[in-house]
Design a protein around this motif. Structure first.
Motif, PDB file in Angstrom:
ATOM      1  N   GLU A 109       4.256  23.457 -12.715  1.00  0.00           N
ATOM      2  CA  GLU A 109       4.830  22.473 -11.790  1.00  0.00           C
ATOM      3  C   GLU A 109       6.115  23.006 -11.169  1.00  0.00           C
ATOM      4  O   GLU A 109       6.811  23.811 -11.777  1.00  0.00           O
TER       5      GLU A 109
ATOM      6  N   THR B 290      -1.102  21.949  -5.116  1.00  0.00           N
ATOM      7  CA  THR B 290      -0.573  20.810  -4.373  1.00  0.00           C
ATOM      8  C   THR B 290       0.888  21.208  -4.154  1.00  0.00           C
ATOM      9  O   THR B 290       1.332  22.201  -4.724  1.00  0.00           O
TER      10      THR B 290
ATOM     11  N   TYR C 183       3.321  20.027  -5.502  1.00  0.00           N
ATOM     12  CA  TYR C 183       4.063  19.844  -6.747  1.00  0.00           C
ATOM     13  C   TYR C 183       3.604  20.758  -7.871  1.00  0.00           C
ATOM     14  O   TYR C 183       4.339  20.962  -8.826  1.00  0.00           O
ATOM     15  N   ASN C 184       2.369  21.255  -7.792  1.00  0.00           N
ATOM     16  CA  ASN C 184       1.861  22.028  -8.923  1.00  0.00           C
ATOM     17  C   ASN C 184       0.754  23.001  -8.503  1.00  0.00           C
ATOM     18  O   ASN C 184       0.200  22.896  -7.415  1.00  0.00           O
TER      19      ASN C 184
ATOM     20  N   THR D 197      -2.827  24.836 -10.306  1.00  0.00           N
ATOM     21  CA  THR D 197      -3.736  24.797 -11.445  1.00  0.00           C
ATOM     22  C   THR D 197      -4.659  26.001 -11.415  1.00  0.00           C
ATOM     23  O   THR D 197      -5.313  26.255 -10.407  1.00  0.00           O
TER      24      THR D 197
ATOM     25  N   VAL E 149      -1.627  24.733 -16.010  1.00  0.00           N
ATOM     26  CA  VAL E 149      -0.914  24.028 -14.931  1.00  0.00           C
ATOM     27  C   VAL E 149       0.563  24.401 -14.916  1.00  0.00           C
ATOM     28  O   VAL E 149       1.218  24.421 -15.957  1.00  0.00           O
TER      29      VAL E 149
HETATM   30  C1  LIG Z   1      -0.615  17.913  -9.370  1.00  0.00           C
HETATM   31  O1  LIG Z   1       0.120  17.122  -8.453  1.00  0.00           O
HETATM   32  C2  LIG Z   1      -0.668  16.132  -7.810  1.00  0.00           C
HETATM   33  C3  LIG Z   1       0.202  15.482  -6.749  1.00  0.00           C
HETATM   34  O2  LIG Z   1       1.376  14.955  -7.270  1.00  0.00           O
HETATM   35  C4  LIG Z   1      -1.166  15.135  -8.857  1.00  0.00           C
HETATM   36  O3  LIG Z   1      -1.959  14.160  -8.241  1.00  0.00           O
HETATM   37  C5  LIG Z   1      -1.984  15.884  -9.882  1.00  0.00           C
HETATM   38  O4  LIG Z   1      -2.372  15.018 -10.894  1.00  0.00           O
HETATM   39  C6  LIG Z   1      -1.180  17.035 -10.458  1.00  0.00           C
HETATM   40  N1  LIG Z   1      -2.086  17.827 -11.287  1.00  0.00           N
HETATM   41  C7  LIG Z   1      -1.825  18.087 -12.569  1.00  0.00           C
HETATM   42  C8  LIG Z   1      -2.865  18.877 -13.287  1.00  0.00           C
HETATM   43  O5  LIG Z   1      -0.811  17.712 -13.123  1.00  0.00           O
END
Ligand SMILES: *[C@@H]1O[C@H](CO)[C@@H](O)[C@H](O)[C@H]1NC(C)=O
Ligand SMILES: *[C@@H]1O[C@H](CO)[C@@H](O)[C@H](O)[C@H]1NC(C)=O
Ligand SMILES: *[C@@H]1O[C@H](CO)[C@@H](O)[C@H](O)[C@H]1NC(C)=O
Ligand SMILES: *[C@@H]1O[C@H](CO)[C@@H](O)[C@H](O)[C@H]1NC(C)=O
Length: 272
Positions: free
Chosen positions: A132, A168, A170-171, A173, A130
């Motif tokens: 971010e 997403t 924000y990140n 994967t 992951v």
């Molecule tokens: C990635 O970001 C989304 C939206 O903020 C969040 O719901 C999700 O848990 C995050 N995924 C990881 C693997 O951190």
């Protein structure tokens, strides 16, 4: 015709009057791209009703330290390090019944950070890597690259082999299913926005099934060795024990003890 002129004149003067008194917030600078520090300002002209309180917001959240009571129409906010403080800033002029606000976007190229810089996974399991985005604006585009020890780089395509990529804002994967030894490598995630791109790296180690078994095999080996030692010890001890308190011992000793018994019996009878 005269009527039309009159109408136009009325409309024009009405517009003039309106423009002169309409509440307006003038922001400076308009937007900030890729700078190191900056001072944001808002100038509120013709407030609809007297301002009672002013403050700034960052990404929709009030910045408590900027809250000030008073009839202010010009406020400033200084960002010393945009590198770690990019975001959408909002100045707020609060009146008794209404709040007027304006936005200033403070942008920079993405700041991409791996959630973990090193991952360990077992053969046949799956790995989830992951990355971010810790900056504004968020990354609009993501890419993953596999870097082998030889330096050879291959771009990873979603849905090929055992790869699954999900984004997403924000990140991002990267999931690798059914791991094998060839998956052990460095994986680079690259995030991009209008101002540029940046990346981070994750080292993936894959333990073979056998390696995962080693601790267990170690315990098994220890137990086997212990049992063997105990068994050998018991076997070597056994003959002495048998001679001590069993009549079925080796022949010469048996006859001796039998003779002793007889002697004792004889002596006992004699004493009687
Ligand atoms: C990635 O970001 C989304 C939206 O903020 C969040 O719901 C999700 O848990 C995050 N995924 C990881 C693997 O951190
Ligand atoms: C705010 O804007 C008004 C109208 O344009 C101008 O006269 C005034 O000087 C500005 N104030 C500041 C502090 O810049
Ligand atoms: C990758 O493929 C999966 C399944 O085909 C899909 O759900 C996902 O949205 C795709 N990811 C990207 C980044 O396109
Ligand atoms: C942003 O700034 C960095 C370093 O100051 C520079 O390398 C980069 O080219 C700049 N990007 C843009 C889009 O101006």
């Amino acid at each position: 015709m005269r009527l039309l002129w009159a109408l136009c004149a009325v409309l024009f003067s009405f517009q003039q009057a309106f423009a002169a008194t309409v509440p307006l917030i003038v922001v400076s600078p308009k937007d900030l791209n890729n700078q190191t520090s900056a001072t944001l300002s808002c100038n509120y002209t013709n407030p609809a009703s007297p301002v009672t309180r002013t403050f700034w917001k960052k990404n929709g959240k009030d910045i408590e330290s900027t809250k000030k009571d008073g009839e202010k129409v010009f406020i400033e906010y200084t960002i010393s390090k945009i590198e770690t403080n990019s975001g959408k800033y909002t100045c707020v002029f609060q009146s008794q019944d209404i709040a007027a606000e304006a936005n200033i976007e403070v942008k920079r190229p993405p700041h991409i950070v791996a959630h973990k810089h090193s991952e360990n996974a077992n053969e046949n399991d799956k790995a989830v890597l992951v990355c971010e985005c810790h900056s504004y604006p968020l990354a609009t585009d993501w890419n993953w690259v596999k870097i082998l020890e030889t330096g050879e780089e291959t771009s990873i395509t979603n849905g090929t082999e055992r790869y699954l990529i999900k984004h997403t804002p924000y990140n991002s994967t990267l999931t690798i299913e059914d791991l094998n030894n060839d998956d052990a490598a460095v994986y680079e995630c690259i995030g991009q926005n209008d101002l540029g791109h940046s990346s981070d790296k994750i080292q993936l180690r894959v333990r073979s099934r056998l390696a995962a078994l080693w601790p267990f095999l170690g315990i098994v080996a220890e137990v086997i060795i212990l049992v063997t030692i105990i068994f050998i010890y018991e076997k070597r001890r056994k003959p002495d024990e048998i001679n001590d308190d069993d009549d079925s011992g080796s022949a010469p000793l048996k006859s001796n003890s039998a003779a002793n018994h007889k002697d004792k019996n004889v002596r006992q009878r004699n004493s009687n």
